[in-house]
Design an enzyme around this catalytic site. Sequence first.
Site, mmCIF file in Angstrom:
data_model
loop_
_atom_site.group_PDB
_atom_site.id
_atom_site.type_symbol
_atom_site.label_atom_id
_atom_site.label_comp_id
_atom_site.label_asym_id
_atom_site.label_seq_id
_atom_site.Cartn_x
_atom_site.Cartn_y
_atom_site.Cartn_z
ATOM 1 N N ASP A 139 0.859 -1.192 0.000
ATOM 2 C CA ASP A 139 0.000 0.000 0.000
ATOM 3 C C ASP A 139 0.890 1.235 0.000
ATOM 4 O O ASP A 139 1.711 1.406 0.905
ATOM 5 C CB ASP A 139 -0.876 0.002 1.254
ATOM 6 N N LYS A 143 -1.039 9.929 0.503
ATOM 7 C CA LYS A 143 -1.286 11.217 1.163
ATOM 8 C C LYS A 143 -0.250 11.442 2.264
ATOM 9 O O LYS A 143 0.073 10.508 3.006
ATOM 10 C CB LYS A 143 -2.682 11.230 1.779
ATOM 11 N N ARG A 214 -2.403 -9.487 -8.677
ATOM 12 C CA ARG A 214 -3.633 -8.793 -9.081
ATOM 13 C C ARG A 214 -3.362 -7.284 -9.250
ATOM 14 O O ARG A 214 -3.804 -6.669 -10.207
ATOM 15 C CB ARG A 214 -4.700 -9.044 -8.006
HETATM 16 C C1 LIG Z 1 -1.897 -2.992 -2.590
HETATM 17 S S1 LIG Z 1 -2.155 -4.569 -1.866
HETATM 18 C C2 LIG Z 1 -1.175 -5.655 -2.884
HETATM 19 C C3 LIG Z 1 -1.573 -7.093 -2.718
HETATM 20 C C4 LIG Z 1 -0.741 -8.096 -3.534
HETATM 21 N N1 LIG Z 1 0.637 -8.131 -3.083
HETATM 22 C C5 LIG Z 1 -0.799 -7.775 -5.016
HETATM 23 O O1 LIG Z 1 0.232 -7.304 -5.562
HETATM 24 O O2 LIG Z 1 -1.850 -7.995 -5.624
HETATM 25 C C6 LIG Z 1 -1.154 -4.477 -0.390
HETATM 26 C C7 LIG Z 1 -1.501 -5.594 0.585
HETATM 27 O O3 LIG Z 1 -0.627 -5.539 1.701
HETATM 28 C C8 LIG Z 1 -1.367 -5.926 2.841
HETATM 29 N N2 LIG Z 1 -0.679 -5.430 4.040
HETATM 30 C C9 LIG Z 1 -0.508 -4.150 4.427
HETATM 31 N N3 LIG Z 1 0.106 -4.077 5.607
HETATM 32 C C10 LIG Z 1 0.370 -5.365 5.980
HETATM 33 C C11 LIG Z 1 0.981 -5.953 7.122
HETATM 34 N N4 LIG Z 1 1.437 -5.194 8.131
HETATM 35 N N5 LIG Z 1 1.075 -7.294 7.179
HETATM 36 C C12 LIG Z 1 0.609 -8.065 6.166
HETATM 37 N N6 LIG Z 1 0.006 -7.564 5.056
HETATM 38 C C13 LIG Z 1 -0.115 -6.232 4.976
HETATM 39 C C14 LIG Z 1 -2.741 -5.286 2.600
HETATM 40 O O4 LIG Z 1 -3.772 -5.903 3.350
HETATM 41 C C15 LIG Z 1 -2.930 -5.474 1.117
HETATM 42 O O5 LIG Z 1 -3.626 -6.651 0.788
#
Ligand SMILES: C[S@@+](CC[C@H](N)C(=O)[O-])C[C@H]1O[C@@H](n2cnc3c(N)ncnc32)[C@H](O)[C@@H]1O
Length: 235
Positions: A139, A143, A214
């Site tokens: 993520d 912002k 994805r």
């Molecule tokens: C933008 S998505 C990308 C998901 C996947 N890697 C993809 O490329 O399709 C970022 C993912 O990181 C996860 N995430 C964020 N902080 C995390 C944490 N502290 N531990 C595990 N997952 C985390 C979020 O829930 C989210 O599903």
Amino acid sequence: MPSSAHSDSDKQQSEHVRSFGRRRGKKLRPGRERLVDELLPKIKFDVSHPPSQQFAGAVNDIWLEIGFGGGEHLAAQALAHPQIGFIGAEPFINGVAKLVNTISDENIKNVRIWPDDVREIFPTITDSILGRIFILFPDPWPKKRHAKRRLLTHETLDEIYRMMKPGGELIVASDHTDYVRYALFQISTHPGFEWLAKSATDWREPPKGWTRTRYEEKALAKGIKATYLVFRRQS
Ligand SMILES: C[S@@+](CC[C@H](N)C(=O)[O-])C[C@H]1O[C@@H](n2cnc3c(N)ncnc32)[C@H](O)[C@@H]1O
């Protein structure tokens, strides 16, 4: 071990600030919910045992994917490398359910899932045991007021350094230009990692054996190319 010179405020932020968005999307279909109820407890990462004791067959390395989303990349890696044990962490339950479904369909045996914040399992992971860590399309929290939610603080990097084997690889991909700059700055200013890129192709093309995630597909559909950063953990 080299440790970053992070400030106390950086430390507090990464300990207490949530780095992920929503935990639930659409209500799970009853069949998928049943599968999660039945299978997830059997393949959940067990915080009471070290990772090396959690894989049924002998594994010769352990790799971690942080924030696996729907698990496309993790499942493909696990199928391609049956001799490696995989740990995947993801707090978004619909993504977890998707991976559990793939694990069941493909009869994958070498994955353990932590359906929550990866930082909670760091204390359970012994030193120098992970050969590879993937953080794919984290993520970006673009912002300014949300920047403190970004996962790649120097404190997280200290833990990543501690858990990784010397020579192990940290692979970060992103389609977000500011985040790429941030990740590059954070990781290359940490004394424990060396960026392996020798030419532009190395960050423009994914590493060998890559499966698109994805988020990567979504970015490509909008004409946005991703950047792939590969670092080596120093000894
Ligand atoms: C933008 S998505 C990308 C998901 C996947 N890697 C993809 O490329 O399709 C970022 C993912 O990181 C996860 N995430 C964020 N902080 C995390 C944490 N502290 N531990 C595990 N997952 C985390 C979020 O829930 C989210 O599903």
